[in-house]
Design an enzyme around this catalytic site. Structure first.
Site, PDB file in Angstrom:
ATOM      1  N   LYS A 150      19.740 -16.887 -36.790  1.00 41.36           N
ATOM      2  CA  LYS A 150      19.742 -15.515 -36.253  1.00 41.36           C
ATOM      3  C   LYS A 150      19.231 -15.508 -34.810  1.00 41.36           C
ATOM      4  CE  LYS A 150      19.263 -13.479 -40.844  1.00 41.36           C
ATOM      5  NZ  LYS A 150      18.426 -12.845 -41.864  1.00 41.36           N
ATOM      6  N   GLN A 181      12.189 -11.691 -43.143  1.00 40.75           N
ATOM      7  CA  GLN A 181      13.084 -12.538 -43.930  1.00 40.75           C
ATOM      8  C   GLN A 181      12.616 -12.615 -45.386  1.00 40.75           C
ATOM      9  OE1 GLN A 181      15.938 -13.772 -42.769  1.00 40.75           O
ATOM     10  NE2 GLN A 181      16.487 -14.875 -44.622  1.00 40.75           N
ATOM     11  N   ASP A 204      18.054  -4.450 -41.004  1.00 43.28           N
ATOM     12  CA  ASP A 204      18.544  -5.055 -42.255  1.00 43.28           C
ATOM     13  C   ASP A 204      19.154  -3.987 -43.163  1.00 43.28           C
ATOM     14  OD1 ASP A 204      18.497  -7.778 -42.798  1.00 43.28           O
ATOM     15  OD2 ASP A 204      16.330  -7.819 -43.135  1.00 43.28           O
TER      16      ASP A 204
HETATM   17  N1  GUN Z   1      17.388 -13.169 -47.289  1.00 50.45           N
HETATM   18  C1  GUN Z   1      18.664 -13.363 -47.665  1.00 50.45           C
HETATM   19  N2  GUN Z   1      19.483 -12.505 -47.018  1.00 50.45           N
HETATM   20  C2  GUN Z   1      18.698 -11.753 -46.219  1.00 50.45           C
HETATM   21  C3  GUN Z   1      18.965 -10.695 -45.306  1.00 50.45           C
HETATM   22  O1  GUN Z   1      20.107 -10.259 -45.091  1.00 50.45           O
HETATM   23  N3  GUN Z   1      17.871 -10.189 -44.664  1.00 50.45           N
HETATM   24  C4  GUN Z   1      16.616 -10.647 -44.876  1.00 50.45           C
HETATM   25  N4  GUN Z   1      15.612 -10.046 -44.222  1.00 50.45           N
HETATM   26  N5  GUN Z   1      16.338 -11.616 -45.733  1.00 50.45           N
HETATM   27  C5  GUN Z   1      17.373 -12.170 -46.392  1.00 50.45           C
END
Ligand code: GUN
Length: 301
Positions: free
Chosen positions: A61, A105, A128
């Protein structure tokens, strides 16, 4: 070994290719913003602990931010960090005027309450799309940050011109971050929507009967190769969200990635199908960038 997608190139819904196009569109928008004297979009990510997969995702990311000209900040906290410490960092990011959006995350260590954390994030910075305010607004068709994976799938269907109106859509899996929001988005009255949606889960009986009716099938179970060729109807559009590492001694990495769909059996019957990897995955990161761009431009709130 031949690539498993060989011979099916015409049917592929390639997230890898589409995400490249969309990233270059985002970069152009960032360049115009900077020229107009606006702030550079700034995404922050909080990573708690040192889970290998989470580390890979977050690093990816951050790398994507650099590629489209976003500023990014990675906040690392140890596995042992308390819920209070994490809440404090969230409070700081909420207050930081230079940060347009941020994510925490998942998964989090067991001693931290994920619901509490999700709700502590200012929903105006919740790129998110996990905060109940954003989920509620999405459900009512109001402007909201959409969760990244469903948003990516919607983009994919739209950009490939897949007709959804009036179609039978079957979603397998009811997770908060994929299956449930996907079922809502596809049933809404909107450009990509107006489907008749069936949401199947672990208590669904005769799942094969439901799957066989699908014009559009979204599979988000995390069960490698769950959907076989005999389960689907001819012409189905298949979106495979699953991505599971399975041991494979013949690979240099020691593992290979499997989707929730038996590609070799399902691809011959499908009209369009996402590969794994290179399908839904790359679209998820692009969606996060799109949400951050919207946050920086004040397009949602
Ligand atoms: N863990 C797996 N997918 C995601 C996501 O899209 N966002 C976040 N914050 N954690 C994740």
């Amino acid at each position: 070994m031949a690539k498993k997608t060989a011979g099916f190139e015409e049917k592929l819904l390639s997230g890898r290719a589409l995400s490249k196009v969309m990233k270059s569109e985002i970069k152009q928008q960032v360049d115009s913003m900077i020229e107009a004297g606006k702030d550079r979009p700034h995404l922050a990510a909080v990573l708690v602990g040192d889970d290998g997969a989470s580390e890979t995702y977050v690093n990816h990311k951050v790398k994507m931010c650099a590629e489209v000209g976003f500023e990014s900040t990675l906040v690392r906290l140890p596995e042992t960090c308390s819920e209070e410490e994490l809440m404090e960092r969230i409070g700081e990011l909420n207050a930081d005027q230079t940060v347009h959006g941020f994510i925490v995350q998942l998964p989090l260590p067991k001693h931290i309450d994920v619901e509490k954390v999700t709700q502590a994030i200012d929903y105006k910075k919740d790129v998110d799309g996990f905060h109940p305010v954003n989920i509620g607004r999405m459900t009512q068709g109001m402007p909201a940050y959409l969760p990244a994976t469903p948003y990516g799938i919607v983009q994919m269907l739209e950009r490939h011109g897949v007709e959804t109106s009036g179609k039978e859509c079957v979603v397998l899996g009811r997770s908060n971050i994929v299956g449930t929001p996907m079922s809502i988005l596809l049933s809404r009255s909107s450009k990509v929507g107006n489907c008749t949606v069936t949401l199947c889960h672990s208590r669904t009986q005769n799942i094969e009967q439901h799957v066989r009716r699908a014009d559009i099938l979204v599979v988000a179970l995390g069960l490698p190769e769950f959907v076989s060729g005999d389960m689907v109807k001819e012409g189905v559009v298949v979106i495979d969200v699953g991505i599971t590492r399975v041991k494979d001694a013949s690979r240099k990495s020691g593992y290979r990635l499997l989707g929730d769909v038996k590609f070799e059996e399902v691809a011959p019957k499908a009209s369009l199908i996402t590969p794994v990897p290179g399908g839904v995955g790359p679209m998820t990161v692009v969606s996060l960038l799109m949400n951050t761009l919207k946050a920086a431009n004040g397009e949602v709130y």
